[in-house]
Every structure is written in structure tokens, then in C-alpha cells.
Design an enzyme around this catalytic site. Structure first.
Site, PDB file in Angstrom:
ATOM      1  N   ARG A  27       1.968 -15.612   1.649  1.00  0.00           N
ATOM      2  CA  ARG A  27       2.210 -14.278   1.139  1.00  0.00           C
ATOM      3  C   ARG A  27       3.598 -13.808   1.558  1.00  0.00           C
ATOM      4  O   ARG A  27       4.227 -14.377   2.448  1.00  0.00           O
ATOM      5  CB  ARG A  27       1.156 -13.300   1.650  1.00  0.00           C
TER       6      ARG A  27
ATOM      7  N   GLU B 287      -7.450  -6.045  -7.110  1.00  0.00           N
ATOM      8  CA  GLU B 287      -8.525  -5.078  -6.938  1.00  0.00           C
ATOM      9  C   GLU B 287      -7.949  -3.702  -7.258  1.00  0.00           C
ATOM     10  O   GLU B 287      -6.918  -3.319  -6.683  1.00  0.00           O
ATOM     11  CB  GLU B 287      -9.049  -5.109  -5.503  1.00  0.00           C
TER      12      GLU B 287
ATOM     13  N   LYS C  86      -2.439  -2.663   2.405  1.00  0.00           N
ATOM     14  CA  LYS C  86      -2.910  -1.606   1.517  1.00  0.00           C
ATOM     15  C   LYS C  86      -3.481  -0.443   2.321  1.00  0.00           C
ATOM     16  O   LYS C  86      -3.358   0.724   1.921  1.00  0.00           O
ATOM     17  CB  LYS C  86      -3.947  -2.161   0.543  1.00  0.00           C
TER      18      LYS C  86
END
Length: 560
Positions: free
Chosen positions: A264, A38, A274
Site C-alpha cells: 500500500r 467500501e 480512514k
């Protein structure tokens, strides 16, 4: 620092086993993966793991990997992020060729498919507020409640949805939801939002749209449009897979990709959220997204971390199904291992202390030979200047040393690297009692670092000529957080107050100051350093990439 394409290297993990099995069974004739960021921030080292996995699998199995921007939220997306993401993927050594895509490329088709869901009775327009939807969704132990608008007619839903698209309603007044099951055990299946009203300019589509698809709706359908065979996601998307598959089953998509999840990356002393990274930048805790203390790929690059070291780190941690925390020391080991082999050696004095060699002729400058890499004869040698006045590292002198201090002290003899033995004969102090200069003598017979009479010294020190060295600013970076497990909810409390030390009066070799290659160098006995973009003519700035050994973990051991 130049980056070369990465050669395909076969690995082994559960995802690669699946890919191999699918090719062997002829389920797929060619593998197509994708990296779908994104564009609402800079990439971090966790993304590097996903990049290496998706592009690596495509290379290893003679397939291809798309770079696709899932650009469904124009309020947080910027061209700066798109540009940085492309630069970061290239820096890591990967290339998407002509396969660059955007979810916004598919907005028209996604909208048409949404109307198809309405016509099939599988979607409806809901007038509840965001808070009402959240409350009525239920909990892990309690089922949700049906929206009072869930049973609108197809005609009414189509009319409202088209008016949403036309921009008739304010933000937040209506959404389009899938009609699935408000009592589903998986909360993601409790009538998830597919479209929301958002009067915002999109970086690529401008003001064309007043409604935008949710990530969950756009992502799987984009995979299907592009013919992705293996949609590889991190574990937090595991609970979203049933919705991913539900939408693929309900829509006339051209292909049916399969989603697979892997763990992850989590690192000690590091936060990869983020939200946190954005806040660190906005609140001024760091100088920007590419601050060398940031775990962003841009930060790693500015710090001088080689892309090959990042790839080696990702390879070593592997691909697993269960989340775990990796010691940041493993990343640092990979960086040191790579730089030890590749970085040429130079000398720099970070905290200078002046030395005057009283028995060396005034005005004389001598050229000495220094090796560029002790383990690589092909790297050659260079000339360094020696004279009466030198700089040594302040920490290499103690006026009243403890028993096992073997460096310079009054009456003690040491070796200057590539030069001579010197002995301290005097100490000059300022009015505050601080040592500001040393007086020494040298032994001309010890040129090259050995004494003809066989006497030994216990320390070899780096140094620079006062006249021929160049002033520089050195930035010494440490971990951004002092706590090995920083708290994302209150990250400011865990910031390391010593994450950056600026040394404005350092001295470096003239060849270092003139080097614009971007290559990392080892400053002998100090660590690895790289020139920074803040450098100006006559004012070089160098960042410490990493020390020669891990001292930070020992210094903060037990904290937090």
C-alpha cells in the site's frame, strides 16, 4: 478542470508479469480486475494507486475493470460516499462502463451459500459475545478455544440462522461462524465470523435484512460471481488469503479468482487511515472531506492537483511487494512538473504594499503586454494595466535591508516585470511605525524592462495596478501534519498549526477574477493557484495548489 480518458500505457511490475504469464499460458482468455471500495468514506491518494493499477492493467491487456462497492456495513455507508467515489474514479481518468456492481446485489445468493455451509457442517451459530469470541480466539503464540456452541447440530444451526435472518434476536446476541480450526497458525482461520445481526437500514436494500455478511465472506464470493481473474489487494490482506481460498473451495462458486497482494502507499507528513481522516472531519480540524489539506482525492482536486500528476506519481512509485514510505516531495515534484508545462502565468500580490510613482502622470493608465507562458508562444499574450498607483509584495521591500537583499529598499532601483525600472524615494508609516506606503520614481526610458544606457538591476518584481486589480482571498495551504511520521494514535498532537494561512486582502488581475475554467494558474513568483468553490461574485477565493519550490520541509526540518 477537464479530465480526458487515460490512454493505456504498458508498465512492468510483478503483478503485470503474472497477468502476462496467465494470458500467454491460456489460463485466462480475458483479464477481469475490480476496484472494490467500501462506501464508508472518501477515497484518498492510496486508493489512487489501487485504481490506477486495476484499471490500468485492464486497459493494457484489453480486459475490463469493475467498480464494485463492498457495501456490507449499513451503519457506516452513505450515498454521499458512493457518489464521491464514482466522481473520483472518473476524475482520475478511468471508466467502468456498464460494470458497476454492489456486494448487496449478491446478498440472497450469499445467504443461500451460508446455509449450504451449515448443511455441510462447515458453519455454526455462536451465542458468545464479541468480547468472548475475541478472548477465545487466542494469540499468535497460543491456540484458540472452541466455542461451547461449536458442536450444535445442523438442524439447530439452520433454525437459529433463519431466525437471525427473520430478525428475532437483538444485535450482538449471535453470529454465524465458519468451522475451520481454532488452533490454526493463521488467526483468520480460527472460526471467522461470516454473519452478524445488525438491525439497520441499508442504503440499497432498505429493511430487508437483519443480518449482514462480513467483508471477508462477501468479498471473495463477489469476486467469484463477477468472474474476476486477478483479485488485487494491499498487503494487509495477505493473511486473509487462506480464508479467501477456503471459502471458494467450500462454496459452489461459478469461478475461482486468485488474490494477489501489493504494498500500500505510505507518504511522509500524511496519514491515510480512514479512521483518522473521519476523525479529522468530525472534530473540525479540517473543513470537510474535500478540504485541500486532506489527502483525499476530493481534497487534491479542490486544491487544483491535476489528475495527470497523480497518475504520474503512482507510475513513478511503482508496484512492490514490500511496504515502504514515499517522500511526499515526489508527489509535489510530479505536481510542479505538470503545472509548470500547462499552467498559464498571471500576476497576483498576496500581501499588498502600496506604491505611488510620483513622476508618473496622474489619471493615466497604460496598457502593457505580458506573456501567458514563457515556454509556449502559442499561449499568446495579454494586456495588463500600469498606472501611478501600484501594489507590490510586502516582502519585496525592506527599509533596512541586509547586504544581499536586492529587491526594493530606499534608494535602490528594481525592475517591475513587463514595465519599468523604479527607485524608492520615500517611506510612509502609520502611527505604529509600520510601513504603509512607498514613494517611488520611474524611468520612462526603461519601458519593457531594459535601460538604454545598459545599467543593470538585480531584481525583477511582480506588481499590480491599484485601480485595475481586483481584491481576492488567497488560501495558502501547507502540510496538515508537522511531523514527517505523524502518530495515528495521537494525530492531533502532530497537526501543523500553520497548515492554512488566509490572506483576505490579496490583489489579482481582473482576468483571473473572471476566470471560471477551474484551470490552475501560476501566480508569478508565488506558486500555483486555483479558484475555490467558496468564490462568489465580487469575492473570488483562490487556493494555493503548491509553491514554486519546497520550503515547508526545510522550515520544519528536525521537528518531530
Amino acid at each position: 478542470m477537464t479530465t480526458e480518458p487515460v490512454a493505456a500505457e504498458a508498465g512492468r511490475d510483478f503483478i503485470r508479469d503474472i497477468v502476462q504469464a496467465d494470458l500467454s499460458s491460456k489460463k485466462h482468455s480475458r483479464i477481469v480486475t475490480r476496484f472494490p471500495p467500501e462506501p464508508n468514506g472518501y477515497l484518498h491518494i492510496g486508493h489512487a494507486k489501487s485504481i490506477a493499477l486495476n484499471f490500468g492493467i485492464a486497459q493494457e491487456f484489453a480486459g475490463k475493470c469493475h467498480l464494485r462497492f463492498d457495501d456490507t456495513n449499513p451503519t457506516k455507508e452513505e450515498q454521499e460516499y458512493i457518489d464521491s467515489i464514482q466522481a473520483d474514479v472518473h476524475w482520475l481518468g478511468y471508466d467502468w462502463g456498464t460494470d458497476l456492481y454492489y456486494a448487496s446485489d449478491y446478498f440472497d445468493r450469499l445467504y443461500d451459500w451460508a446455509e449450504g455451509l451449515i448443511k455441510a457442517g462447515c458453519a455454526y451459530v455462536d451465542d458468545q459475545s464479541q468480547e468472548e469470541i475475541r478472548i477465545n480466539r487466542g494469540t499468535l503464540t497460543e491456540p484458540g478455544k472452541n466455542s461451547p456452541f461449536r458442536d450444535r447440530t445442523v438442524e439447530e444451526n439452520l433454525d437459529l440462522f433463519r431466525r437471525m435472518k427473520a430478525g428475532e434476536f437483538p444485535n450482538g446476541t449471535r453470529v454465524l461462524r465458519a468451522r475451520i480450526d481454532m488452533a490454526a497458525g493463521n488467526i483468520n482461520l480460527r472460526d471467522p465470523v461470516l454473519y452478524r445481526i445488525l438491525h439497520a437500514e441499508h442504503p440499497r436494500t432498505g429493511a430487508k435484512w437483519s443480518i449482514y455478511p462480513s467483508y471477508d465472506y462477501a468479498h471473495g464470493q463477489s469476486d467469484a460471481i463477477e468472474g474476476i481473474t486477478h483479485s488485487i489487494c494491499t498487503l494487509e490482506f495477505e493473511d486473509h488469503r487462506p480464508l479467501y481460498e477456503w471459502l471458494l473451495d467450500k462454496l459452489p462458486v461459478p469461478s475461482k479468482p486468485r488474490q494477489y497482494e501489493f504494498a500500500r502507499l505510505n507518504l511522509t507528513y500524511t496519514l491515510l487511515s480512514k479512521r483518522v481522516l473521519t476523525q479529522l472531519v468530525r472534530d473540525g480540524h479540517v473543513s470537510g472531506w474535500d478540504d485541500p489539506r486532506m489527502p483525499t482525492i476530493a481534497g487534491l482536486k479542490r486544491r487544483g492537483v491535476p489528475p495527470a500528476a497523480v497518475r504520474e506519481f503512482v507510475k513513478r512509485i511503482g508496484v512492490a511487494k514490500a511496504n515502504s514510505v514515499v517522500d511526499v516531495g515526489m508527489l509535489e515534484f510530479c505536481i510542479r512538473e505538470h503545472l509548470n508545462k500547462s499552467a498559464q502565468r498571471r500576476m497576483a500580490v498576496l500581501r499588498p504594499l502600496k506604491v505611488v510613482i510620483e513622476n508618473y502622470p496622474e489619471g493615466e493608465i497604460e496598457e502593457l503586454e505580458a506573456v501567458n507562458h514563457p515556454d509556449d508562444p502559442s499561449a499568446g499574450t495579454r494586456k495588463i494595466s500600469f498606472g501611478r498607483e501600484l501594489y507590490i509584495e510586502r516582502d519585496d521591500f525592506m527599509e533596512n535591508p541586509p547586504k544581499k537583499f536586492f529587491r526594493l529598499s530606499p534608494g535602490n532601483e528594481v525592475r517591475l516585470r513587463y514595465a519599468y525600472f523604479i527607485k524608492c524615494t520615500g517611506v510612509i508609516k502609520n502611527d505604529a511605525g509600520e510601513v504603509v506606503e512607498l514613494r517611488c520614481t520611474y524611468d520612462p526610458a526603461t519601458k519593457g524592462g531594459n535601460a538604454p544606457d545598459g545599467r543593470k538591476v538585480k531584481a525583477t518584481m511582480h506588481w499590480l495596478s491599484a485601480a485595475q486589480s481586483v481584491p481576492a482571498e488567497i488560501r495558502v495551504y501547507n502540510q496538515l501534519f508537522a511531523n514527517p511520521s505523524p502518530n495515528a494514535a495521537n494525530f492531533a498532537a502532530d497537526l501543523n498549526p500553520e497548515s492554512l494561512e488566509i490572506l483576505p486582502n490579496a490583489r489579482i488581475e481582473p482576468s483571473v477574477a473572471a476566470d471560471n475554467s477551474g484551470e490552475v494558474m501560476q501566480f508569478e513568483r508565488q506558486g500555483y493557484f486555483v479558484g475555490d468553490k467558496d468564490s462568489m461574485p465580487g469575492k473570488p477565493v483562490f487556493n494555493r495548489t503548491i509553491g514554486l519550490r519546497d520550503t515547508f520541509a526545510k522550515e520544519v526540518g528536525g521537528k518531530g
